[in-house]
Motif scaffolding. Sequence first.
Motif, short mmCIF file in Angstrom:
data_model
loop_
_atom_site.label_atom_id
_atom_site.label_comp_id
_atom_site.label_asym_id
_atom_site.label_seq_id
_atom_site.Cartn_x
_atom_site.Cartn_y
_atom_site.Cartn_z
N PRO A 115 -0.35 -2.23 10.83
CA PRO A 115 -0.95 -2.97 9.72
C PRO A 115 -0.94 -4.47 10.03
O PRO A 115 -0.49 -4.90 11.09
CB PRO A 115 -0.05 -2.63 8.54
N PRO A 150 -1.63 -5.97 -4.74
CA PRO A 150 -1.32 -5.85 -3.30
C PRO A 150 -0.77 -7.17 -2.77
O PRO A 150 -1.36 -8.23 -2.99
CB PRO A 150 -2.67 -5.51 -2.66
N ASN A 208 -5.51 -0.75 6.96
CA ASN A 208 -4.68 -0.01 6.01
C ASN A 208 -4.09 1.22 6.68
O ASN A 208 -4.45 1.57 7.82
CB ASN A 208 -5.48 0.37 4.76
N GLU A 242 0.81 -1.22 0.00
CA GLU A 242 0.00 0.00 0.00
C GLU A 242 0.84 1.27 0.00
O GLU A 242 0.57 2.22 -0.75
CB GLU A 242 -0.93 0.00 1.22
N SER A 291 0.46 3.89 -3.11
CA SER A 291 -0.22 5.17 -2.88
C SER A 291 0.72 6.37 -2.86
O SER A 291 0.32 7.47 -3.28
CB SER A 291 -0.99 5.12 -1.56
N CYS A 333 3.85 -7.41 7.73
CA CYS A 333 4.45 -6.14 7.34
C CYS A 333 5.80 -6.01 8.03
O CYS A 333 5.90 -6.18 9.25
CB CYS A 333 3.53 -4.99 7.74
#
Length: 299
Positions: free
Chosen positions: A194, A125, A223, A98, A102, A198
Motif C-alpha cells: 500500500p 480514511p 488499496n 481500509e 472493510s 502504512c
Amino acid sequence: MDIRQLRTFHRVAALGSFTRAAAELNYAQSSVTAQIQSLEVSLGGELFERFGGKVKLTPAGTRLLPYAGQMLALADEARGAASPDAQPEGVLTIGTMESITSYRMPPVLEYFHHRYPRLQIALRPSLCAETLHSLRQGLFDAGFLMEAETQHSGVHSEVLGVESLVVVAAPGHRLAGASKVETDDLRQESVLAPEAGCAYRELLEAELNDGTGEPVPFLEFGNIEAIKRGVGAGLGISLLPRMTVGQELSAGTLVPLAWEPPFELFTQLAWRKGAQLSRERRVFVEQVIDFLSREYQES
C-alpha cells in the motif's frame, strides 16, 4: 457565536469542504456558508481560505479549532448530564484505515445502526500519522491506529489486539510450499505494498533494507483489493494483515509463505488525551473496545 455555528465550523474544518459538511449535517450548502460568514463576522476575521472546491483554515481558524472542539465536547457533556436517559445522537468522526473499515467495522456499524439509530458514525480514511494529527487538533472524535508503538504524544490509546500479519504469494510461486522462508529470500522478490505511511509496509521495508546496499523496490498499489489481485496474478508477494486475506487463503487463490515477521503490530483505538468524553464518544469507545477486543482474542 453559537453552538450550531461552531459545530458547522468544526465539520467544515474536518472535511475541508462546505459541500461535504452540508451533506453530513443535513443542511443546504447556503446555510453552511451563511453560518460560517456569521461566525467570521462575530469574530472579526476570516476562518477559511477558499480555493477551487476546497477550503483551508486560516491562522485564525487554526487557533479557533481546539477551542471549538472543547466547547462542543462540553456542550455534549452538558446535554448528556441534563438528559441522562436520552439516546446518543449526532455525528462522530472516526479516522480509520481500509483494513479496519472493510474487515473489522461492519458488525460494529450494524450494531450502532440498530442500537443507536440517531448516532451517525462517519469513517474517514486516514493514515496513522494523519489520524494522530487530526486527533490532537480535535478534528476526529476517535481514530484507529495500527502501529508498533502504543504510546503517542497528546493521545490516549487502547490496544485492541495484536494484528496477525502474513506474507502471501500466488499458488505457483517459487517459495510456495517451502518449509521456511528467510528474509534474504524475500529480498529477491517484487513486493506489492500500500501507499507510503502504512505501518506494516514501513516495518517490512526497514527489515528488507536492513544491512543491504540498495533498497528493495516496492510496487505501490492503491488499496488492498488491488494488491491481492496483483499477487494472485503473479506480480510479486505482499505482507498484509491476515484478516484481509482469509477468504483467499481458504480458497487457495493465495498461499501464505513460511516467513515469520520479526516485529509486532498493535491495532489501537485512540482519542485526544485530556478530552472529556461526551456520551456519544463514550458509547462508541466502550462498544468498540468490547466488540473488537473479543474478536482479536478469538482470532
